[in-house]
Enzyme design. Structure first.
Site, short mmCIF file in Angstrom:
data_model
loop_
_atom_site.label_atom_id
_atom_site.label_comp_id
_atom_site.label_asym_id
_atom_site.label_seq_id
_atom_site.Cartn_x
_atom_site.Cartn_y
_atom_site.Cartn_z
N ARG A 1 6.59 -29.41 -26.60
CA ARG A 1 6.57 -30.09 -25.38
C ARG A 1 6.63 -31.58 -25.56
NH1 ARG A 1 3.19 -28.01 -21.34
NH2 ARG A 1 2.39 -30.11 -21.02
N ARG B 1 11.90 -39.32 -30.71
CA ARG B 1 13.08 -39.91 -30.20
C ARG B 1 13.32 -40.92 -30.96
NH1 ARG B 1 10.75 -41.21 -24.98
NH2 ARG B 1 11.10 -39.51 -23.78
N ARG C 1 -8.87 -21.98 -23.64
CA ARG C 1 -9.55 -23.22 -23.92
C ARG C 1 -10.00 -23.99 -22.53
NH1 ARG C 1 -11.85 -24.36 -28.33
NH2 ARG C 1 -11.66 -26.72 -28.42
N ARG D 1 -9.17 -37.31 -25.11
CA ARG D 1 -8.46 -38.56 -24.41
C ARG D 1 -9.35 -39.10 -23.19
NH1 ARG D 1 -3.41 -34.86 -22.30
NH2 ARG D 1 -4.72 -33.18 -21.32
N GLU E 1 -12.18 -36.35 -21.75
CA GLU E 1 -11.95 -35.08 -21.66
C GLU E 1 -12.48 -34.37 -22.97
OE1 GLU E 1 -7.89 -34.68 -20.08
OE2 GLU E 1 -7.54 -32.75 -21.20
N TYR F 1 1.57 -21.54 -20.20
CA TYR F 1 0.98 -22.96 -20.10
C TYR F 1 2.20 -23.63 -19.10
CZ TYR F 1 -0.17 -27.07 -22.97
OH TYR F 1 -0.34 -28.47 -23.17
N ASP G 1 3.51 -26.32 -16.44
CA ASP G 1 3.29 -27.47 -15.51
C ASP G 1 3.39 -27.38 -14.20
OD1 ASP G 1 2.51 -29.29 -17.69
OD2 ASP G 1 4.55 -29.72 -18.31
P1 FAD Z 1 -4.78 -23.58 -10.39
O1 FAD Z 1 -4.68 -24.77 -10.06
O2 FAD Z 1 -5.78 -23.04 -11.57
O3 FAD Z 1 -5.31 -22.49 -9.10
C1 FAD Z 1 -6.00 -21.40 -9.01
C2 FAD Z 1 -7.00 -21.47 -8.21
O4 FAD Z 1 -7.45 -20.04 -8.03
C3 FAD Z 1 -7.96 -22.35 -8.43
O5 FAD Z 1 -8.34 -23.23 -7.51
C4 FAD Z 1 -9.43 -21.25 -8.78
O6 FAD Z 1 -10.39 -21.88 -8.29
C5 FAD Z 1 -8.85 -20.04 -7.97
N1 FAD Z 1 -9.39 -19.09 -8.35
C6 FAD Z 1 -9.37 -18.21 -9.44
N2 FAD Z 1 -10.07 -16.99 -9.46
C7 FAD Z 1 -10.56 -17.00 -8.38
C8 FAD Z 1 -11.26 -15.81 -7.51
N3 FAD Z 1 -11.79 -14.83 -8.39
N4 FAD Z 1 -11.44 -16.13 -6.29
C9 FAD Z 1 -11.06 -17.05 -5.48
N5 FAD Z 1 -10.41 -18.21 -6.30
C10 FAD Z 1 -10.02 -18.05 -7.15
N6 FAD Z 1 1.07 -30.32 -14.94
C11 FAD Z 1 2.19 -31.38 -14.88
O7 FAD Z 1 3.03 -31.10 -14.37
N7 FAD Z 1 1.66 -32.39 -15.15
C12 FAD Z 1 0.46 -33.11 -15.91
O8 FAD Z 1 0.46 -34.21 -16.46
C13 FAD Z 1 -0.40 -31.89 -16.01
N8 FAD Z 1 -1.53 -32.14 -16.66
C14 FAD Z 1 -2.68 -31.24 -16.75
C15 FAD Z 1 -3.59 -31.59 -17.45
C16 FAD Z 1 -4.93 -30.66 -17.42
C17 FAD Z 1 -6.09 -30.99 -18.31
C18 FAD Z 1 -4.54 -29.19 -17.09
C19 FAD Z 1 -5.60 -28.32 -17.21
C20 FAD Z 1 -3.41 -28.83 -16.66
C21 FAD Z 1 -2.28 -29.91 -16.33
N9 FAD Z 1 -1.22 -29.61 -15.78
C22 FAD Z 1 -0.24 -30.41 -15.46
C23 FAD Z 1 -0.93 -28.30 -15.07
C24 FAD Z 1 -1.11 -28.08 -13.61
O9 FAD Z 1 -2.55 -28.40 -13.52
C25 FAD Z 1 -0.84 -26.44 -13.47
O10 FAD Z 1 0.30 -26.46 -13.54
C26 FAD Z 1 -1.26 -26.28 -11.92
O11 FAD Z 1 -2.11 -26.74 -11.59
C27 FAD Z 1 -1.35 -24.69 -11.82
O12 FAD Z 1 -1.45 -24.57 -10.49
P2 FAD Z 1 -1.95 -22.67 -10.09
O13 FAD Z 1 -1.92 -22.72 -8.59
O14 FAD Z 1 -1.16 -22.08 -11.01
O15 FAD Z 1 -3.56 -22.81 -10.84
N1 UDP Z 2 -0.61 -33.41 -29.23
C1 UDP Z 2 -0.98 -34.12 -30.40
N2 UDP Z 2 -1.28 -35.38 -30.31
C2 UDP Z 2 -1.20 -36.14 -29.35
C3 UDP Z 2 -0.81 -35.47 -28.07
C4 UDP Z 2 -0.68 -34.31 -28.14
O1 UDP Z 2 -1.07 -33.53 -31.26
O2 UDP Z 2 -1.47 -37.44 -29.21
C5 UDP Z 2 -0.43 -32.02 -29.28
C6 UDP Z 2 -1.47 -31.24 -28.97
O3 UDP Z 2 -1.37 -30.07 -29.99
C7 UDP Z 2 -1.28 -30.95 -27.62
C8 UDP Z 2 0.02 -30.78 -27.41
O4 UDP Z 2 0.78 -31.65 -28.63
O5 UDP Z 2 -1.91 -29.72 -27.22
C9 UDP Z 2 0.85 -31.00 -26.10
O6 UDP Z 2 0.32 -32.33 -25.68
P1 UDP Z 2 0.63 -32.64 -24.02
O7 UDP Z 2 0.34 -33.85 -24.02
O8 UDP Z 2 1.82 -31.73 -23.42
O9 UDP Z 2 -0.76 -31.87 -23.70
P2 UDP Z 2 -1.35 -31.34 -22.10
O10 UDP Z 2 -1.07 -32.86 -21.23
O11 UDP Z 2 -0.66 -30.28 -21.61
O12 UDP Z 2 -2.83 -31.28 -22.52
#
Ligand code: FAD
Ligand code: UDP
Length: 367
Positions: free
Chosen positions: A170, A174, A247, A279, A299, A347, A349
């Protein structure tokens, strides 16, 4: 009677609901949380939009998806350039000439490539099969030891040698002095926060919060012709083939009293093994905030167990095989559509979720 019951008011469910409503379909959206937006939810604290479920930076290479999301918000010019803190030493991410220069004193791309090649050969990696080997093959052992191993093993709770290689791919590597974390053409943070986007998608659509689908499954299913399900796929099938592993995360959000600028950057990764969080994000920097307050979020990763929030699917061979069995059942459901990060155990985005939701819409309604 509704045309669609949409389980989950996250990005997938909201895009689907918006598009179905636009086509004259009657939708009911339910979510077990007390707010819409799923993991992209943002809330205002001290006049700062706080990313409640971790840093969310929108990025995509796909102009159609960029244009689509821009219908719901204006985006700022934020470019993600996290820094890594390894026991007090600071390095630029993603891995680029600034990182290589700080670590080895190399100045040219040729010198950096030679250093990586030397370390990769010394480690004897030829055909990388897991995250550890993949990382060493991309950036050598020094970076693996300081910037990858500790972070990865905290994040995933497993040895890097047991994790799939794709996770580390991911991150760009560079040989230019460019600290932009993403290679995509388009990137930014929505001005006003992500919740506003979801509010726009769901305006005019009935939403019921604090409703867990599994507590009223039959009653809710009886209300609609079709279900769009975005929760965990194994839960939908009562875990009959076993539990899919995730996780989980715990977020500690703090309003800082003594400073208006805690860490000078939106995202700082702690890449050693000992620091318990992976982080810290300082939310105001996503918006170039200048106010006299600041809010940070630490986090903490943890192993998921039933009842916890599932954040990251663990796409190793074992779990992918279990998922394949559930998917076979899902593919044969006539009136249930499975979508989003949890129901497809991917996984993804945000831009990929929007892309997947629009493909589902097209399948369901034609263009
Ligand atoms: P979710 O947002 O998980 O929505 C699912 C919904 O279903 C939830 O609100 C949940 O409460 C509901 N639900 C589940 N089960 C039930 C049930 N039984 N009854 C009623 N409701 C229910 N993406 C990026 O593009 N850029 C980023 O920088 C980025 N950072 C991230 C950082 C973190 C820590 C995490 C965890 C994800 C990150 N993502 C990022 C990914 C992004 O969050 C997801 O791609 C997106 O939110 C997924 O949308 P979704 O609708 O599939 O799931
Ligand atoms: N990662 C790492 N060191 C860093 C940042 C990321 O080893 O400083 C690795 C780690 O395994 C992580 C993966 O790269 O789960 C993907 O990173 P990303 O920032 O895309 O994670 P996310 O924002 O999806 O949690």
């Amino acid at each position: 009677m509704y045309d669609y019951l949409i389980v989950g008011a996250g990005l997938f469910g909201s895009v689907f609901a918006y598009e179905a409503h636009k086509r004259g379909k009657k939708c009911l959206v339910v979510d077990k949380r007390n707010h819409i937006g799923g993991n992209v939810y943002t809330e205002k604290m001290e006049d700062i939009h706080v990313h409640t479920y971790g840093a969310h930076i929108f990025h995509t290479n796909n102009q159609k998806i960029w244009d689509y999301i821009n219908e719901f918000a204006e985006f700022n010019r934020y470019t993600n350039s996290p820094i890594a803190n390894y026991k007090g030493e600071i390095y630029n991410l993603p891995f680029n000439m600034n990182t290589f220069n700080k670590l080895w004193g190399v100045v040219t791309p040729q010198e950096a490539k030679a250093k990586i090649e030397e370390q990769k050969n010394a480690a004897g990696v030829t055909d990388p099969k897991n995250l550890e080997e993949q990382a060493i093959s991309l950036v050598g052992t020094d970076i693996y030891e300081k910037l990858i191993k500790g972070y990865t093993e905290k994040q995933w709770g497993r040895p890097a040698s047991e994790l799939p290689a794709f996770i580390i791919k991911r991150l760009p590597v560079r040989f230019t002095y460019d600290n932009n974390y993403f290679n995509d053409r388009y990137q930014g943070i929505p001005i006003g926060g992500y919740t506003g986007i979801i509010e726009k998608m769901l305006q005019n659509i009935e939403v019921r919060l604090n409703v867990d689908f599994f507590e009223k499954r039959e009653e809710l299913k009886g209300l609609a012709k079709k279900v769009v399900y975005t929760g965990m796929i194994d839960q939908y099938y009562d875990y009959k083939y076993g539990i899919l592993e995730y996780r989980s995360l715990h977020f500690e959000t703090k309003v800082m009293k003594d400073t208006d600028n805690y860490q000078g950057n939106a995202v700082v990764n702690y890449t050693d093994q000992e620091t318990p969080y992976t982080r810290i994000i300082e939310h105001k920097h996503f918006e170039f905030g200048t106010g006299d307050k600041t809010v940070i979020t630490e986090e903490y990763p943890s192993e998921w167990k039933p009842g916890d929030e599932p954040y990251y699917p663990i796409n190793d061979d074992k779990n992918n095989e279990v998922y394949r069995k559930y998917k076979e059942l899902a593919d044969n459901e006539a009136n249930v559509i499975f979508g989003g990060r949890l129901a497809t155990y991917k996984y993804y985005d945000m831009h990929q979720i929007i892309g997947a939701a629009l493909v589902t819409v097209e399948k369901e309604f034609g263009s």
